[in-house]
Design a protein around this motif. Structure first.
Motif, PDB file in Angstrom:
ATOM      1  N   LEU A  76       0.798  -1.227   0.000  1.00  0.00           N
ATOM      2  CA  LEU A  76       0.000   0.000   0.000  1.00  0.00           C
ATOM      3  C   LEU A  76       0.835   1.284   0.000  1.00  0.00           C
ATOM      4  N   PRO A  77       1.966   1.379   0.745  1.00  0.00           N
ATOM      5  CA  PRO A  77       2.774   2.597   0.619  1.00  0.00           C
ATOM      6  C   PRO A  77       3.255   2.845  -0.806  1.00  0.00           C
ATOM      7  N   SER A  78       3.665   1.786  -1.505  1.00  0.00           N
ATOM      8  CA  SER A  78       4.065   1.942  -2.910  1.00  0.00           C
ATOM      9  C   SER A  78       2.873   2.334  -3.770  1.00  0.00           C
ATOM     10  N   LYS A  79       1.711   1.784  -3.444  1.00  0.00           N
ATOM     11  CA  LYS A  79       0.501   2.141  -4.184  1.00  0.00           C
ATOM     12  C   LYS A  79       0.146   3.604  -3.962  1.00  0.00           C
ATOM     13  N   MET A  80       0.326   4.094  -2.739  1.00  0.00           N
ATOM     14  CA  MET A  80       0.064   5.501  -2.455  1.00  0.00           C
ATOM     15  C   MET A  80       1.052   6.403  -3.186  1.00  0.00           C
ATOM     16  N   HIS A  81       2.314   5.982  -3.261  1.00  0.00           N
ATOM     17  CA  HIS A  81       3.308   6.761  -4.002  1.00  0.00           C
ATOM     18  C   HIS A  81       2.986   6.786  -5.487  1.00  0.00           C
ATOM     19  N   ALA A  82       2.520   5.649  -6.019  1.00  0.00           N
ATOM     20  CA  ALA A  82       2.233   5.557  -7.448  1.00  0.00           C
ATOM     21  C   ALA A  82       1.000   6.356  -7.853  1.00  0.00           C
ATOM     22  N   VAL A  83       0.189   6.763  -6.858  1.00  0.00           N
ATOM     23  CA  VAL A  83      -0.995   7.555  -7.190  1.00  0.00           C
ATOM     24  C   VAL A  83      -0.598   8.867  -7.854  1.00  0.00           C
ATOM     25  N   ASN A  84       0.457   9.507  -7.356  1.00  0.00           N
ATOM     26  CA  ASN A  84       0.857  10.828  -7.853  1.00  0.00           C
ATOM     27  C   ASN A  84       2.176  10.824  -8.614  1.00  0.00           C
ATOM     28  N   HIS A  85       2.772   9.651  -8.810  1.00  0.00           N
ATOM     29  CA  HIS A  85       4.076   9.609  -9.479  1.00  0.00           C
ATOM     30  C   HIS A  85       4.121   8.470 -10.501  1.00  0.00           C
ATOM     31  N   GLU A  86       4.628   8.774 -11.675  1.00  0.00           N
ATOM     32  CA  GLU A  86       4.918   7.713 -12.629  1.00  0.00           C
ATOM     33  C   GLU A  86       6.297   7.149 -12.324  1.00  0.00           C
ATOM     34  N   TRP A  87       6.463   5.867 -12.531  1.00  0.00           N
ATOM     35  CA  TRP A  87       7.734   5.208 -12.274  1.00  0.00           C
ATOM     36  C   TRP A  87       8.491   5.037 -13.573  1.00  0.00           C
ATOM     37  N   ASP A  88       9.804   4.986 -13.452  1.00  0.00           N
ATOM     38  CA  ASP A  88      10.636   4.723 -14.618  1.00  0.00           C
ATOM     39  C   ASP A  88      10.366   3.317 -15.147  1.00  0.00           C
ATOM     40  N   GLY A  89      10.385   3.176 -16.471  1.00  0.00           N
ATOM     41  CA  GLY A  89      10.065   1.895 -17.093  1.00  0.00           C
ATOM     42  C   GLY A  89      10.973   0.763 -16.654  1.00  0.00           C
ATOM     43  N   THR A  90      12.191   1.086 -16.237  1.00  0.00           N
ATOM     44  CA  THR A  90      13.115   0.030 -15.796  1.00  0.00           C
ATOM     45  C   THR A  90      12.674  -0.610 -14.476  1.00  0.00           C
ATOM     46  N   PHE A 155       1.303 -15.228  -9.867  1.00  0.00           N
ATOM     47  CA  PHE A 155       2.568 -14.680 -10.351  1.00  0.00           C
ATOM     48  C   PHE A 155       2.775 -14.845 -11.859  1.00  0.00           C
ATOM     49  N   PRO A 156       2.550 -16.022 -12.441  1.00  0.00           N
ATOM     50  CA  PRO A 156       2.796 -16.154 -13.886  1.00  0.00           C
ATOM     51  C   PRO A 156       1.874 -15.280 -14.739  1.00  0.00           C
ATOM     52  N   VAL A 157       0.683 -14.979 -14.216  1.00  0.00           N
ATOM     53  CA  VAL A 157      -0.284 -14.204 -14.999  1.00  0.00           C
ATOM     54  C   VAL A 157      -0.039 -12.714 -14.879  1.00  0.00           C
ATOM     55  N   THR A 158       0.105 -12.225 -13.640  1.00  0.00           N
ATOM     56  CA  THR A 158       0.182 -10.783 -13.438  1.00  0.00           C
ATOM     57  C   THR A 158       1.503 -10.181 -13.910  1.00  0.00           C
ATOM     58  N   PHE A 159       2.548 -10.973 -14.054  1.00  0.00           N
ATOM     59  CA  PHE A 159       3.791 -10.433 -14.599  1.00  0.00           C
ATOM     60  C   PHE A 159       3.653 -10.053 -16.069  1.00  0.00           C
ATOM     61  N   ARG A 160       2.579 -10.523 -16.707  1.00  0.00           N
ATOM     62  CA  ARG A 160       2.349 -10.166 -18.105  1.00  0.00           C
ATOM     63  C   ARG A 160       1.449  -8.945 -18.250  1.00  0.00           C
ATOM     64  N   PHE A 161       1.034  -8.355 -17.119  1.00  0.00           N
ATOM     65  CA  PHE A 161       0.125  -7.224 -17.176  1.00  0.00           C
ATOM     66  C   PHE A 161       0.800  -5.943 -17.675  1.00  0.00           C
ATOM     67  N   ARG A 162       2.139  -5.947 -17.743  1.00  0.00           N
ATOM     68  CA  ARG A 162       2.845  -4.741 -18.152  1.00  0.00           C
ATOM     69  C   ARG A 162       3.831  -5.057 -19.271  1.00  0.00           C
ATOM     70  N   GLU A 163       4.011  -4.085 -20.137  1.00  0.00           N
ATOM     71  CA  GLU A 163       4.983  -4.211 -21.216  1.00  0.00           C
ATOM     72  C   GLU A 163       6.346  -3.763 -20.709  1.00  0.00           C
ATOM     73  N   SER A 164       7.376  -4.525 -20.996  1.00  0.00           N
ATOM     74  CA  SER A 164       8.721  -4.218 -20.476  1.00  0.00           C
ATOM     75  C   SER A 164       9.409  -3.091 -21.233  1.00  0.00           C
ATOM     76  N   ASN A 165       8.835  -2.657 -22.363  1.00  0.00           N
ATOM     77  CA  ASN A 165       9.503  -1.634 -23.182  1.00  0.00           C
ATOM     78  C   ASN A 165       8.931  -0.244 -22.958  1.00  0.00           C
ATOM     79  N   GLN A 166       8.148  -0.037 -21.908  1.00  0.00           N
ATOM     80  CA  GLN A 166       7.585   1.280 -21.639  1.00  0.00           C
ATOM     81  C   GLN A 166       8.617   2.168 -20.961  1.00  0.00           C
ATOM     82  N   SER A 167       8.650   3.435 -21.346  1.00  0.00           N
ATOM     83  CA  SER A 167       9.584   4.375 -20.726  1.00  0.00           C
ATOM     84  C   SER A 167       9.092   4.824 -19.358  1.00  0.00           C
ATOM     85  N   LYS A 168       7.765   4.948 -19.191  1.00  0.00           N
ATOM     86  CA  LYS A 168       7.158   5.327 -17.918  1.00  0.00           C
ATOM     87  C   LYS A 168       5.988   4.389 -17.636  1.00  0.00           C
ATOM     88  N   ILE A 169       5.794   4.043 -16.378  1.00  0.00           N
ATOM     89  CA  ILE A 169       4.674   3.181 -16.006  1.00  0.00           C
ATOM     90  C   ILE A 169       3.908   3.809 -14.850  1.00  0.00           C
TER      91      ILE A 169
END
Length: 319
Positions: A76-90, A155-169
Protein backbone atom coordinates in the motif's frame (compact mmCIF):
# COMPACT_ATOMS: atom_id res chain seq x y z
CA UNK A 1 -1.46 -0.88 -34.23
CA UNK A 2 -3.02 2.46 -35.22
CA UNK A 3 -6.65 1.73 -34.21
CA UNK A 4 -5.49 -0.02 -31.03
CA UNK A 5 -3.37 2.98 -29.97
CA UNK A 6 -6.27 5.31 -30.73
CA UNK A 7 -8.61 3.23 -28.54
CA UNK A 8 -6.09 3.23 -25.70
CA UNK A 9 -5.56 7.00 -26.00
CA UNK A 10 -9.32 7.62 -26.05
CA UNK A 11 -9.82 5.38 -23.01
CA UNK A 12 -7.08 7.15 -21.04
CA UNK A 13 -8.53 10.57 -21.93
CA UNK A 14 -11.96 9.45 -20.69
CA UNK A 15 -10.56 8.25 -17.36
CA UNK A 16 -8.32 11.25 -16.64
CA UNK A 17 -11.03 12.98 -14.59
CA UNK A 18 -11.60 9.85 -12.50
CA UNK A 19 -7.85 9.47 -11.97
CA UNK A 20 -7.54 13.05 -10.69
CA UNK A 21 -10.33 12.53 -8.15
CA UNK A 22 -8.88 9.20 -6.98
CA UNK A 23 -5.50 10.81 -6.30
CA UNK A 24 -7.15 12.44 -3.28
CA UNK A 25 -9.55 9.66 -2.30
CA UNK A 26 -6.92 6.91 -2.39
CA UNK A 27 -4.73 8.74 0.11
CA UNK A 28 -7.72 9.47 2.36
CA UNK A 29 -8.70 5.78 2.36
CA UNK A 30 -5.31 4.05 2.26
CA UNK A 31 -3.54 5.89 5.08
CA UNK A 32 -6.01 4.90 7.86
CA UNK A 33 -6.48 1.42 6.35
CA UNK A 34 -2.72 0.84 6.32
CA UNK A 35 -2.13 2.11 9.87
CA UNK A 36 -5.16 0.43 11.50
CA UNK A 37 -4.84 -2.78 9.49
CA UNK A 38 -1.14 -3.10 10.27
CA UNK A 39 -1.63 -2.59 14.00
CA UNK A 40 -4.60 -4.96 14.26
CA UNK A 41 -3.06 -7.77 12.22
CA UNK A 42 0.32 -7.57 13.95
CA UNK A 43 -1.49 -7.64 17.31
CA UNK A 44 -3.50 -10.66 16.14
CA UNK A 45 -0.34 -12.51 15.11
CA UNK A 46 1.25 -11.77 18.49
CA UNK A 47 -1.79 -13.21 20.25
CA UNK A 48 -1.95 -16.30 18.04
CA UNK A 49 1.79 -17.03 18.01
CA UNK A 50 2.90 -15.89 21.49
CA UNK A 51 0.02 -15.86 23.97
CA UNK A 52 -2.09 -18.80 22.84
CA UNK A 53 -0.68 -22.02 24.25
CA UNK A 54 -2.61 -24.43 22.02
CA UNK A 55 -2.97 -24.39 18.25
CA UNK A 56 -6.44 -25.29 17.01
CA UNK A 57 -7.90 -25.46 13.51
CA UNK A 58 -9.50 -22.03 13.87
CA UNK A 59 -6.38 -20.29 15.17
CA UNK A 60 -4.30 -21.80 12.34
CA UNK A 61 -6.74 -20.47 9.73
CA UNK A 62 -6.90 -17.07 11.42
CA UNK A 63 -3.10 -16.85 11.61
CA UNK A 64 -2.83 -17.58 7.91
CA UNK A 65 -5.57 -15.02 7.19
CA UNK A 66 -3.66 -12.38 9.19
CA UNK A 67 -0.52 -13.13 7.15
CA UNK A 68 -2.50 -12.77 3.92
CA UNK A 69 -3.88 -9.44 5.10
CA UNK A 70 -0.37 -8.23 5.94
CA UNK A 71 0.76 -9.29 2.47
CA UNK A 72 -2.00 -7.12 1.03
CA UNK A 73 -1.08 -4.19 3.27
CA UNK A 74 2.67 -4.16 2.53
CA UNK A 75 2.36 -2.82 -1.06
CA UNK A 76 0.00 0.00 0.00
CA UNK A 77 2.77 2.60 0.62
CA UNK A 78 4.07 1.94 -2.91
CA UNK A 79 0.50 2.14 -4.18
CA UNK A 80 0.06 5.50 -2.46
CA UNK A 81 3.31 6.76 -4.00
CA UNK A 82 2.23 5.56 -7.45
CA UNK A 83 -0.99 7.56 -7.19
CA UNK A 84 0.86 10.83 -7.85
CA UNK A 85 4.08 9.61 -9.48
CA UNK A 86 4.92 7.71 -12.63
CA UNK A 87 7.73 5.21 -12.27
CA UNK A 88 10.64 4.72 -14.62
CA UNK A 89 10.06 1.90 -17.09
CA UNK A 90 13.12 0.03 -15.80
CA UNK A 91 11.24 -0.51 -12.51
CA UNK A 92 8.53 -2.64 -14.12
CA UNK A 93 9.83 -5.89 -12.46
CA UNK A 94 9.53 -4.24 -9.02
CA UNK A 95 6.12 -2.85 -9.90
CA UNK A 96 4.90 -6.26 -11.09
CA UNK A 97 6.26 -7.92 -7.95
CA UNK A 98 4.39 -5.46 -5.70
CA UNK A 99 1.22 -5.92 -7.73
CA UNK A 100 1.62 -9.68 -7.32
CA UNK A 101 1.87 -9.34 -3.53
CA UNK A 102 -1.30 -7.26 -3.56
CA UNK A 103 -3.29 -9.79 -5.60
CA UNK A 104 -1.93 -12.77 -3.65
CA UNK A 105 -3.00 -11.09 -0.41
CA UNK A 106 -6.44 -10.25 -1.81
CA UNK A 107 -7.37 -13.66 -3.20
CA UNK A 108 -5.50 -15.53 -0.49
CA UNK A 109 -7.70 -13.74 2.06
CA UNK A 110 -10.81 -14.74 0.11
CA UNK A 111 -9.78 -18.40 0.12
CA UNK A 112 -8.83 -18.34 3.80
CA UNK A 113 -12.24 -16.93 4.70
CA UNK A 114 -13.75 -19.72 2.61
CA UNK A 115 -11.78 -22.31 4.58
CA UNK A 116 -12.96 -20.81 7.87
CA UNK A 117 -16.59 -21.03 6.68
CA UNK A 118 -16.16 -24.67 5.60
CA UNK A 119 -14.41 -25.56 8.86
CA UNK A 120 -17.22 -23.94 10.86
CA UNK A 121 -19.89 -25.75 8.80
CA UNK A 122 -18.13 -29.07 9.28
CA UNK A 123 -17.75 -28.60 13.03
CA UNK A 124 -21.37 -27.58 13.67
CA UNK A 125 -23.35 -29.44 11.01
CA UNK A 126 -21.34 -32.69 10.92
CA UNK A 127 -19.73 -33.09 14.35
CA UNK A 128 -19.07 -36.84 13.98
CA UNK A 129 -17.30 -36.41 10.62
CA UNK A 130 -15.51 -33.37 12.02
CA UNK A 131 -13.80 -35.53 14.64
CA UNK A 132 -12.25 -37.52 11.79
CA UNK A 133 -11.61 -34.75 9.25
CA UNK A 134 -10.70 -31.76 11.41
CA UNK A 135 -7.25 -31.54 12.96
CA UNK A 136 -4.47 -28.96 13.30
CA UNK A 137 -2.42 -30.98 10.80
CA UNK A 138 -5.24 -30.88 8.22
CA UNK A 139 -5.60 -27.12 8.78
CA UNK A 140 -1.88 -26.55 8.20
CA UNK A 141 -1.97 -28.61 5.00
CA UNK A 142 -5.03 -26.66 3.77
CA UNK A 143 -3.35 -23.31 4.47
CA UNK A 144 -0.13 -24.35 2.74
CA UNK A 145 -2.18 -25.59 -0.21
CA UNK A 146 -3.91 -22.22 -0.51
CA UNK A 147 -0.61 -20.34 -0.39
CA UNK A 148 0.86 -22.53 -3.13
CA UNK A 149 -2.30 -22.33 -5.24
CA UNK A 150 -2.69 -18.55 -5.06
CA UNK A 151 0.99 -17.79 -5.66
CA UNK A 152 1.32 -20.25 -8.55
CA UNK A 153 -1.89 -18.95 -10.15
CA UNK A 154 -1.13 -15.25 -9.66
CA UNK A 155 2.57 -14.68 -10.35
CA UNK A 156 2.80 -16.15 -13.89
CA UNK A 157 -0.28 -14.20 -15.00
CA UNK A 158 0.18 -10.78 -13.44
CA UNK A 159 3.79 -10.43 -14.60
CA UNK A 160 2.35 -10.17 -18.10
CA UNK A 161 0.12 -7.22 -17.18
CA UNK A 162 2.84 -4.74 -18.15
CA UNK A 163 4.98 -4.21 -21.22
CA UNK A 164 8.72 -4.22 -20.48
CA UNK A 165 9.50 -1.63 -23.18
CA UNK A 166 7.58 1.28 -21.64
CA UNK A 167 9.58 4.38 -20.73
CA UNK A 168 7.16 5.33 -17.92
CA UNK A 169 4.67 3.18 -16.01
CA UNK A 170 1.76 4.00 -13.74
CA UNK A 171 2.12 1.20 -11.19
CA UNK A 172 -1.10 -0.44 -9.97
CA UNK A 173 -2.95 1.30 -12.80
CA UNK A 174 -3.42 0.99 -16.56
CA UNK A 175 -2.63 -2.66 -17.10
CA UNK A 176 -1.94 -3.87 -20.62
CA UNK A 177 -4.67 -5.49 -22.72
CA UNK A 178 -3.33 -8.90 -21.66
CA UNK A 179 -4.53 -8.15 -18.16
CA UNK A 180 -8.07 -7.61 -19.43
CA UNK A 181 -8.29 -10.66 -21.68
CA UNK A 182 -11.47 -12.78 -21.42
CA UNK A 183 -9.48 -15.76 -20.11
CA UNK A 184 -7.91 -13.77 -17.24
CA UNK A 185 -11.11 -12.01 -16.20
CA UNK A 186 -13.12 -15.25 -16.39
CA UNK A 187 -10.68 -16.95 -14.01
CA UNK A 188 -10.70 -13.96 -11.67
CA UNK A 189 -14.50 -13.78 -11.58
CA UNK A 190 -15.33 -17.49 -11.33
CA UNK A 191 -12.38 -18.97 -9.40
CA UNK A 192 -11.29 -15.86 -7.52
CA UNK A 193 -14.68 -14.57 -6.38
CA UNK A 194 -17.94 -16.29 -7.45
CA UNK A 195 -16.82 -19.81 -6.51
CA UNK A 196 -15.70 -18.84 -2.98
CA UNK A 197 -18.82 -16.68 -2.55
CA UNK A 198 -21.11 -19.63 -3.31
CA UNK A 199 -19.22 -21.84 -0.84
CA UNK A 200 -19.20 -19.21 1.94
CA UNK A 201 -22.88 -18.32 1.51
CA UNK A 202 -24.05 -21.95 1.39
CA UNK A 203 -21.91 -23.01 4.36
CA UNK A 204 -23.00 -20.00 6.41
CA UNK A 205 -26.68 -20.48 5.55
CA UNK A 206 -26.54 -24.20 6.37
CA UNK A 207 -24.70 -23.53 9.63
CA UNK A 208 -27.22 -20.86 10.72
CA UNK A 209 -30.10 -23.17 9.82
CA UNK A 210 -28.54 -26.02 11.81
CA UNK A 211 -28.07 -23.79 14.85
CA UNK A 212 -31.66 -22.55 14.68
CA UNK A 213 -33.13 -26.02 14.21
CA UNK A 214 -31.00 -27.78 16.80
CA UNK A 215 -33.25 -26.74 19.65
CA UNK A 216 -30.34 -24.98 21.33
CA UNK A 217 -32.03 -21.63 22.07
CA UNK A 218 -29.23 -20.55 24.37
CA UNK A 219 -27.38 -17.26 24.28
CA UNK A 220 -24.37 -19.14 22.89
CA UNK A 221 -26.35 -20.31 19.87
CA UNK A 222 -27.72 -16.82 19.22
CA UNK A 223 -24.24 -15.34 19.56
CA UNK A 224 -22.86 -17.82 17.00
CA UNK A 225 -25.60 -16.88 14.52
CA UNK A 226 -24.85 -13.16 14.92
CA UNK A 227 -21.12 -13.74 14.48
CA UNK A 228 -21.63 -15.85 11.34
CA UNK A 229 -23.89 -13.16 9.83
CA UNK A 230 -21.35 -10.45 10.69
CA UNK A 231 -18.50 -12.47 9.15
CA UNK A 232 -20.57 -13.02 6.01
CA UNK A 233 -21.25 -9.29 5.67
CA UNK A 234 -17.56 -8.50 6.30
CA UNK A 235 -16.76 -10.82 3.38
CA UNK A 236 -19.43 -9.75 0.89
CA UNK A 237 -19.46 -5.97 1.40
CA UNK A 238 -15.79 -5.26 0.54
CA UNK A 239 -15.34 -7.73 -2.32
CA UNK A 240 -18.66 -7.72 -4.20
CA UNK A 241 -18.56 -4.09 -5.46
CA UNK A 242 -14.89 -4.36 -6.48
CA UNK A 243 -15.50 -7.45 -8.59
CA UNK A 244 -18.55 -5.83 -10.15
CA UNK A 245 -16.24 -2.94 -11.06
CA UNK A 246 -13.71 -5.36 -12.58
CA UNK A 247 -16.45 -6.89 -14.73
CA UNK A 248 -17.71 -3.48 -15.89
CA UNK A 249 -14.16 -2.36 -16.74
CA UNK A 250 -13.70 -5.59 -18.70
CA UNK A 251 -16.80 -4.64 -20.73
CA UNK A 252 -15.17 -1.26 -21.41
CA UNK A 253 -12.09 -3.01 -22.79
CA UNK A 254 -14.39 -5.15 -24.94
CA UNK A 255 -15.91 -1.90 -26.32
CA UNK A 256 -19.36 -2.69 -24.91
CA UNK A 257 -19.37 0.79 -23.38
CA UNK A 258 -18.16 3.46 -25.79
CA UNK A 259 -19.59 6.63 -24.26
CA UNK A 260 -16.82 8.67 -22.64
CA UNK A 261 -18.93 9.65 -19.62
CA UNK A 262 -19.83 6.00 -18.98
CA UNK A 263 -16.16 4.99 -19.20
CA UNK A 264 -15.21 7.72 -16.73
CA UNK A 265 -17.89 6.63 -14.24
CA UNK A 266 -16.91 2.97 -14.53
CA UNK A 267 -13.24 3.85 -14.01
CA UNK A 268 -14.11 5.88 -10.92
CA UNK A 269 -16.36 3.10 -9.60
CA UNK A 270 -13.64 0.48 -10.10
CA UNK A 271 -10.88 2.49 -8.43
CA UNK A 272 -13.11 3.52 -5.53
CA UNK A 273 -14.40 0.00 -4.85
CA UNK A 274 -10.88 -1.45 -5.12
CA UNK A 275 -9.79 1.05 -2.46
CA UNK A 276 -12.71 0.20 -0.20
CA UNK A 277 -12.11 -3.54 -0.63
CA UNK A 278 -8.86 -3.10 1.32
CA UNK A 279 -10.97 -2.33 4.39
CA UNK A 280 -11.36 -6.11 4.60
CA UNK A 281 -7.93 -6.16 6.30
CA UNK A 282 -9.39 -4.17 9.19
CA UNK A 283 -12.70 -6.06 9.21
CA UNK A 284 -10.88 -9.41 9.31
CA UNK A 285 -8.80 -8.26 12.26
CA UNK A 286 -11.90 -7.09 14.13
CA UNK A 287 -13.55 -10.45 13.44
CA UNK A 288 -10.66 -12.39 15.03
CA UNK A 289 -11.95 -11.71 18.54
CA UNK A 290 -15.50 -12.68 17.64
CA UNK A 291 -14.38 -15.81 15.81
CA UNK A 292 -12.33 -16.83 18.85
CA UNK A 293 -15.42 -16.26 21.00
CA UNK A 294 -17.44 -18.31 18.52
CA UNK A 295 -14.92 -21.16 18.73
CA UNK A 296 -15.47 -21.40 22.49
CA UNK A 297 -19.25 -21.38 22.01
CA UNK A 298 -19.03 -23.87 19.15
CA UNK A 299 -17.16 -26.38 21.29
CA UNK A 300 -19.98 -26.28 23.82
CA UNK A 301 -22.60 -26.63 21.09
CA UNK A 302 -20.74 -29.57 19.56
CA UNK A 303 -20.63 -31.36 22.90
CA UNK A 304 -24.35 -30.80 23.37
CA UNK A 305 -25.12 -31.93 19.81
CA UNK A 306 -23.03 -35.07 20.19
CA UNK A 307 -24.71 -35.86 23.50
CA UNK A 308 -28.20 -35.37 22.07
CA UNK A 309 -27.34 -37.49 19.01
CA UNK A 310 -25.96 -40.25 21.23
CA UNK A 311 -29.12 -40.20 23.35
CA UNK A 312 -31.26 -40.36 20.22
CA UNK A 313 -29.20 -43.30 18.92
CA UNK A 314 -29.47 -45.17 22.21
CA UNK A 315 -33.23 -44.56 22.38
CA UNK A 316 -33.79 -45.84 18.84
CA UNK A 317 -31.64 -48.93 19.50
CA UNK A 318 -33.62 -49.73 22.65
CA UNK A 319 -36.81 -49.59 20.63
Amino acid sequence: MGPRLNRLSCRENCTDQADQLMKVLELVIYIPVFVVGLLLNVAALLVFCVYLKKWTESTIYMTSLALMDLLLLLPLPSKMHAVNHEWDGTLWPLCSFLENLYFVGTYGSIYMITCIAVDRWLAICHPFKAKQLRSPRAAVISCLGIWVLVISATFPVTFRFRESNQSKIHCFHRFSEKGWSPAVISCVMFFGFLGPVVVVVLCSAHTISALQQSGQRSSQSRACVKIICSSLCAFLLPFTPSHLGIFLQFLVHQNVFQDCEAKSRISLFLQLTMCLSNISCCLDALCYYFIAHEVRNTKTLIRRTLSSQRRATCSSSEL
